[in-house]
Write a protein that holds these residues in place. Structure first.
Motif, PDB file in Angstrom:
ATOM      1  N   VAL A 186       0.861  -1.177   0.000  1.00  0.00           N
ATOM      2  CA  VAL A 186       0.000   0.000   0.000  1.00  0.00           C
ATOM      3  C   VAL A 186       0.902   1.233   0.000  1.00  0.00           C
ATOM      4  O   VAL A 186       1.756   1.384   0.877  1.00  0.00           O
ATOM      5  N   LEU A 187       0.729   2.074  -1.016  1.00  0.00           N
ATOM      6  CA  LEU A 187       1.548   3.274  -1.185  1.00  0.00           C
ATOM      7  C   LEU A 187       0.705   4.504  -0.911  1.00  0.00           C
ATOM      8  O   LEU A 187      -0.437   4.593  -1.361  1.00  0.00           O
ATOM      9  N   LEU A 188       1.268   5.452  -0.200  1.00  0.00           N
ATOM     10  CA  LEU A 188       0.593   6.702   0.134  1.00  0.00           C
ATOM     11  C   LEU A 188       1.523   7.860  -0.186  1.00  0.00           C
ATOM     12  O   LEU A 188       2.714   7.805   0.121  1.00  0.00           O
ATOM     13  N   VAL A 189       0.971   8.890  -0.789  1.00  0.00           N
ATOM     14  CA  VAL A 189       1.712  10.135  -0.979  1.00  0.00           C
ATOM     15  C   VAL A 189       0.793  11.286  -0.577  1.00  0.00           C
ATOM     16  O   VAL A 189      -0.412  11.250  -0.857  1.00  0.00           O
ATOM     17  N   MET A 190       1.370  12.249   0.136  1.00  0.00           N
ATOM     18  CA  MET A 190       0.634  13.448   0.540  1.00  0.00           C
ATOM     19  C   MET A 190       1.441  14.666   0.110  1.00  0.00           C
ATOM     20  O   MET A 190       2.664  14.609   0.010  1.00  0.00           O
ATOM     21  N   GLN A 191       0.723  15.775  -0.119  1.00  0.00           N
ATOM     22  CA  GLN A 191       1.375  17.016  -0.532  1.00  0.00           C
ATOM     23  C   GLN A 191       0.787  18.182   0.246  1.00  0.00           C
ATOM     24  O   GLN A 191      -0.417  18.219   0.506  1.00  0.00           O
ATOM     25  N   ASP A 192       1.659  19.131   0.598  1.00  0.00           N
ATOM     26  CA  ASP A 192       1.188  20.331   1.287  1.00  0.00           C
ATOM     27  C   ASP A 192       1.041  21.482   0.292  1.00  0.00           C
ATOM     28  O   ASP A 192       1.329  21.325  -0.904  1.00  0.00           O
ATOM     29  N   ASP A 193       0.594  22.632   0.777  1.00  0.00           N
ATOM     30  CA  ASP A 193       0.355  23.803  -0.087  1.00  0.00           C
ATOM     31  C   ASP A 193       1.616  24.312  -0.785  1.00  0.00           C
ATOM     32  O   ASP A 193       1.535  24.952  -1.829  1.00  0.00           O
ATOM     33  N   ASP A 194       2.778  24.040  -0.199  1.00  0.00           N
ATOM     34  CA  ASP A 194       4.034  24.490  -0.793  1.00  0.00           C
ATOM     35  C   ASP A 194       4.580  23.516  -1.835  1.00  0.00           C
ATOM     36  O   ASP A 194       5.651  23.741  -2.389  1.00  0.00           O
ATOM     37  N   GLY A 195       3.861  22.410  -2.059  1.00  0.00           N
ATOM     38  CA  GLY A 195       4.298  21.420  -3.035  1.00  0.00           C
ATOM     39  C   GLY A 195       5.214  20.355  -2.484  1.00  0.00           C
ATOM     40  O   GLY A 195       5.709  19.507  -3.227  1.00  0.00           O
ATOM     41  N   ASN A 196       5.476  20.381  -1.171  1.00  0.00           N
ATOM     42  CA  ASN A 196       6.308  19.355  -0.552  1.00  0.00           C
ATOM     43  C   ASN A 196       5.549  18.033  -0.544  1.00  0.00           C
ATOM     44  O   ASN A 196       4.366  17.994  -0.196  1.00  0.00           O
ATOM     45  N   LEU A 197       6.240  16.961  -0.912  1.00  0.00           N
ATOM     46  CA  LEU A 197       5.647  15.624  -0.959  1.00  0.00           C
ATOM     47  C   LEU A 197       6.236  14.744   0.127  1.00  0.00           C
ATOM     48  O   LEU A 197       7.424  14.845   0.443  1.00  0.00           O
ATOM     49  N   LEU A 210       0.898  20.960   6.738  1.00  0.00           N
ATOM     50  CA  LEU A 210      -0.472  20.447   6.676  1.00  0.00           C
ATOM     51  C   LEU A 210      -0.779  19.924   5.272  1.00  0.00           C
ATOM     52  O   LEU A 210      -0.726  20.681   4.299  1.00  0.00           O
ATOM     53  N   PRO A 211      -1.086  18.627   5.140  1.00  0.00           N
ATOM     54  CA  PRO A 211      -1.371  18.101   3.801  1.00  0.00           C
ATOM     55  C   PRO A 211      -2.691  18.641   3.254  1.00  0.00           C
ATOM     56  O   PRO A 211      -3.659  18.796   3.997  1.00  0.00           O
ATOM     57  N   VAL A 212      -2.689  18.918   1.956  1.00  0.00           N
ATOM     58  CA  VAL A 212      -3.902  19.401   1.296  1.00  0.00           C
ATOM     59  C   VAL A 212      -4.417  18.399   0.270  1.00  0.00           C
ATOM     60  O   VAL A 212      -5.540  18.541  -0.213  1.00  0.00           O
ATOM     61  N   ARG A 213      -3.599  17.409  -0.069  1.00  0.00           N
ATOM     62  CA  ARG A 213      -4.045  16.374  -1.005  1.00  0.00           C
ATOM     63  C   ARG A 213      -3.304  15.075  -0.708  1.00  0.00           C
ATOM     64  O   ARG A 213      -2.212  15.090  -0.136  1.00  0.00           O
ATOM     65  N   TYR A 214      -3.904  13.963  -1.120  1.00  0.00           N
ATOM     66  CA  TYR A 214      -3.303  12.652  -0.896  1.00  0.00           C
ATOM     67  C   TYR A 214      -3.734  11.703  -2.005  1.00  0.00           C
ATOM     68  O   TYR A 214      -4.743  11.925  -2.698  1.00  0.00           O
ATOM     69  N   ALA A 215      -2.961  10.632  -2.162  1.00  0.00           N
ATOM     70  CA  ALA A 215      -3.332   9.532  -3.043  1.00  0.00           C
ATOM     71  C   ALA A 215      -2.796   8.246  -2.426  1.00  0.00           C
ATOM     72  O   ALA A 215      -1.705   8.230  -1.856  1.00  0.00           O
ATOM     73  N   ILE A 216      -3.584   7.191  -2.533  1.00  0.00           N
ATOM     74  CA  ILE A 216      -3.225   5.870  -2.021  1.00  0.00           C
ATOM     75  C   ILE A 216      -3.396   4.876  -3.162  1.00  0.00           C
ATOM     76  O   ILE A 216      -4.437   4.852  -3.814  1.00  0.00           O
ATOM     77  N   ALA A 217      -2.374   4.042  -3.401  1.00  0.00           N
ATOM     78  CA  ALA A 217      -2.453   3.012  -4.437  1.00  0.00           C
ATOM     79  C   ALA A 217      -2.209   1.646  -3.804  1.00  0.00           C
ATOM     80  O   ALA A 217      -1.366   1.511  -2.907  1.00  0.00           O
ATOM     81  N   TYR A 218      -2.927   0.635  -4.296  1.00  0.00           N
ATOM     82  CA  TYR A 218      -2.777  -0.721  -3.777  1.00  0.00           C
ATOM     83  C   TYR A 218      -3.363  -1.724  -4.762  1.00  0.00           C
ATOM     84  O   TYR A 218      -4.126  -1.372  -5.657  1.00  0.00           O
ATOM     85  N   GLU A 219      -2.990  -2.980  -4.567  1.00  0.00           N
ATOM     86  CA  GLU A 219      -3.510  -4.069  -5.396  1.00  0.00           C
ATOM     87  C   GLU A 219      -4.799  -4.609  -4.811  1.00  0.00           C
ATOM     88  O   GLU A 219      -4.967  -4.657  -3.594  1.00  0.00           O
ATOM     89  N   ALA A 220      -5.670  -5.046  -5.688  1.00  0.00           N
ATOM     90  CA  ALA A 220      -6.915  -5.704  -5.266  1.00  0.00           C
ATOM     91  C   ALA A 220      -7.463  -6.464  -6.465  1.00  0.00           C
ATOM     92  O   ALA A 220      -6.903  -6.406  -7.563  1.00  0.00           O
TER      93      ALA A 220
END
Length: 155
Positions: A42-53, A90-100
């Motif tokens: 399970v992979l997660l990425v989050m990003q804040d308003d400044d573009g930091n990941l 503070l994260p403003v967006r996220y994405a989670i990827a996984y197999e199913a």
């Protein structure tokens, strides 16, 4: 009222260009791992308003427990105003990827990569792509992402 508690009628439809780029990049990373024959955790990425990941991987438990841990990480990071150890405000967006496995139009369950994604002030969504040829390098194939539905927002 906190963003994640805002009424769904107040949330915008669609996906920002920033979330689109972040989520498609994560999906591409998942496809690359599967093409190489690697286990897709399970992979997660989050990003804040400044573009930091900030990227995270969840692998030390069963698939559902790892998915739950990724979702909980988003909520805890928002509640904690970021993750200073990862350089994330503070994260403003996220994405989670996984197999199913997803049922196709005949009812047969096929391997797929699922993607959950959301952003502050927007509805949260999920999508999936069927995959075939795991571990076959250039023989690995995937379908165009298809919508899998709206989700409860984590942000």
């Amino acid at each position: 009222m906190a963003d994640k508690e805002m009424d769904s009628r107040d949330r915008r439809e669609g996906v920002s260009p920033e979330l689109d780029l972040m989520s498609t990049t994560l999906m591409g990373d998942a496809f690359d791992a599967l093409a190489r024959g690697e286990a897709l955790n399970v992979l997660l990425v989050m990003q804040d308003d400044d573009g930091n990941l900030a990227s995270y991987e969840f692998a030390d438990d069963g698939p559902q427990a790892c998915l739950d841990a990724a979702r909980d990480k988003v909520v805890r990071t928002v509640d904690g105003n970021g993750d200073s150890s990862a350089g994330l405000a503070l994260p403003v967006r996220y994405a989670i990827a996984y197999e199913a496995s997803i049922a196709d139009e005949t009812g047969a369950y096929l391997p797929a990569v699922l993607l959950e994604f959301g952003e502050r002030g927007y509805h949260s969504y999920s999508a999936y792509s069927f995959v075939d040829g795991v571990g076959e390098g250039d023989g690995f194939r995937w379908t165009d992402p298809a919508p899998a539905g709206e989700l409860d927002p984590l942000i």
